[in-house]
Design an enzyme around this catalytic site. Structure first.
Site, short mmCIF file in Angstrom:
data_model
loop_
_atom_site.label_atom_id
_atom_site.label_comp_id
_atom_site.label_asym_id
_atom_site.label_seq_id
_atom_site.Cartn_x
_atom_site.Cartn_y
_atom_site.Cartn_z
NE ARG A 65 -10.39 13.02 2.47
CZ ARG A 65 -9.94 11.75 2.52
NH1 ARG A 65 -10.80 10.92 3.34
NH2 ARG A 65 -8.77 11.35 2.25
CD GLU A 72 -9.06 -0.96 3.88
OE1 GLU A 72 -9.25 -0.15 3.17
OE2 GLU A 72 -8.68 -0.53 4.96
CG ASN A 127 -1.90 1.25 1.16
OD1 ASN A 127 -1.80 2.12 0.52
ND2 ASN A 127 -2.63 1.15 2.27
CG HIS A 170 -12.89 3.68 2.64
ND1 HIS A 170 -13.56 4.57 3.33
CD2 HIS A 170 -11.65 4.12 2.98
CE1 HIS A 170 -12.71 5.50 3.89
NE2 HIS A 170 -11.57 5.10 3.50
NE ARG A 214 -6.01 1.51 -0.17
CZ ARG A 214 -6.19 3.00 0.28
NH1 ARG A 214 -5.08 3.27 0.91
NH2 ARG A 214 -7.45 3.62 0.35
#
Ligand code: AMP
Length: 405
Positions: free
Chosen positions: A243, A386, A10, A182, A93
């Site tokens: 965010r 993940e 990743n 996601h 990823r």
């Protein structure tokens, strides 16, 4: 010897996270992280899970190439080197796969070009992902490398959920639509939730709430995503660590015209200095809880705004799905913050949603129900994984390729 190991990478703009798994039993052999790449204070932390040993390296790591070579050296010290014949593939990823990539994909030149073409819609993520892929390909050019896209799970969204209500000609020309992110987590968690209920994914409708520093909700009908809260970029939707999530788009014109802020300043404001952090100065939910316990009103308001938005999405996705079998909480906050789960579900008894205080208070453990016995809709905590999902999809693809010749 049959190759059964998968290395998952990743790659961020200044970091690389990695895990090496043996797919015979999904056993994690090594995990690690290189951070602050390009700075003087880079750090590599490597843990070999077979021996339980952890090593750290400090000092400048100039670029991703140097970082990956350092990772390879650490793996080799544990007898897990990248030159091992047991390594079947590397799974990467990749954040943005646009509309093009609906499935994990073995990487070739064409795939690299397409990931590159998506940089305008993912300017922060895709370049870093590409650097990681190119570096790994240079290191092991003979090995299959697979891209697993954050957007792929959401490509099943119907047009009426994926399109913004703007001129389709402009939208299509500039690829403006809701992609969602996601996806690897939403895919994994929705399947694991079905398993927890003892059902096949095709049989259940699930609302997944991925609440980490980034946060997104998704509505999954029979194993397929039908709506998700993030959009063209990860900025849309829930209140996140830094965010803003949803706001009136005119806020941007207003800040530009009236406050005199540049587009870059507004971008930074909304992505990096908003959300929980912007509201109260903290984005760690543990700190917010501590401050609320001390009576801090700013922390309390930030929390209330966060929960209000979350409730709105639960309600919206309930309406989108019509029938809901389970609501699943996942990621750092969803898995650990019982008070967030309790507040998000409070008052939703009319929808058949309830949390059992004792079950909700249990810490740790795997996937578990937190709704009372016999509840109409299951409420669950389902830890996401993940890396395992990326490894599993990578191995599936490479295994199939080998079988098909
Ligand atoms: P993630 O992005 O999934 O790693 O989630 C990171 C976030 O999880 C952090 O910002 C914390 O706010 C939150 N978190 C982690 N552990 C806890 C905990 N025990 N209680 C509350 N929040 C937590």
């Amino acid at each position: 010897m049959h190759a059964t190991r998968v290395l998952v990478l990743n790659s961020g703009s200044s970091s690389v996270k990695y895990q090496l798994l043996d797919m015979r039993d999904a056993d994690r052999l090594a995990v690690g992280l290189v951070e602050r790449i390009g700075e003087q204070t880079s750090r590599l932390k490597h843990t070999c899970l077979a021996t339980g040993s952890t090593r750290e390296r400090h000092g400048p790591i100039a670029d991703h190439d140097t970082a990956l070579k350092a990772v390879a050296e650490e793996l080799a010290k544990d007898g897990l080197g990248l030159d091992s014949p047991e390594l079947a593939a590397i799974g990467h990823r990749v954040v943005h796969g646009g509309m093009f990539f609906t499935e994990p994909t073995v990487i070739d030149d064409e795939v690299l070009t397409e990931i590159e073409r998506l940089i305008p819609v993912a300017p922060l993520h895709n370049p870093a992902n590409l650097t990681g892929i190119r570096t790994a390909m240079a290191l092991r050019p003979d090995l299959p490398q697979v891209a697993v896209f954050d957007t792929a799970f959401h490509t099943t969204m119907p047009e009426h959920a994926a399109r913004y209500a703007i001129d389709p000609a402009i939208a299509d020309r500039f690829r403006v639509r809701r992609y969602g992110f996601h996806g690897t987590s939403h895919a994994y968690v929705s399947r694991a939730t079905a398993a927890l209920l003892g059902k096949a994914p095709e049989e259940v409708n699930v609302i997944v709430l991925h609440l980490g520093n980034g946060a997104s909700a998704s509505a999954v009908r029979g194993g397929r995503c039908v709506d998700t809260s993030m959009g063209l970029t990860p900025l849309e939707g829930l209140v996140m660590g830094t965010r803003s999530g949803d706001l009136d788009p005119a806020v941007i014109f207003h800040l530009h015209r009236v406050a005199g802020m540049s587009m870059d300043e507004i971008d930074t404001l909304l992505n990096k200095r908003s959300g929980l952090f912007g509201l109260c100065g903290d984005n760690d939910m543990r700190e917010i809880q501590r401050r609320m316990d001390e009576g801090d009103q700013r922390a309390r308001l930030a929390f209330e705004i966060y929960i209000h938005r979350l409730k709105k999405y639960i309600g919206a996705y309930y309406a989108v799905l019509g029938r809901v079998d389970a609501v699943a909480f996942t990621a750092g906050i969803g898995e650990n913050a019982a008070f967030v789960r309790e507040a998000a579900i409070a008052g939703l008894e009319g929808l058949g949603l309830e949390v059992d205080g004792e079950r909700n208070a249990v810490r740790g453990g795997g996937a578990r129900l937190i709704s009372p016995e016999g509840a109409r809709v299951a409420v669950a905590v389902v830890p996401t994984d993940e890396e395992l999902e990326i490894a599993a999809r990578t191995y599936e693809l490479v295994g199939n390729r080998t079988e098909n010749g």
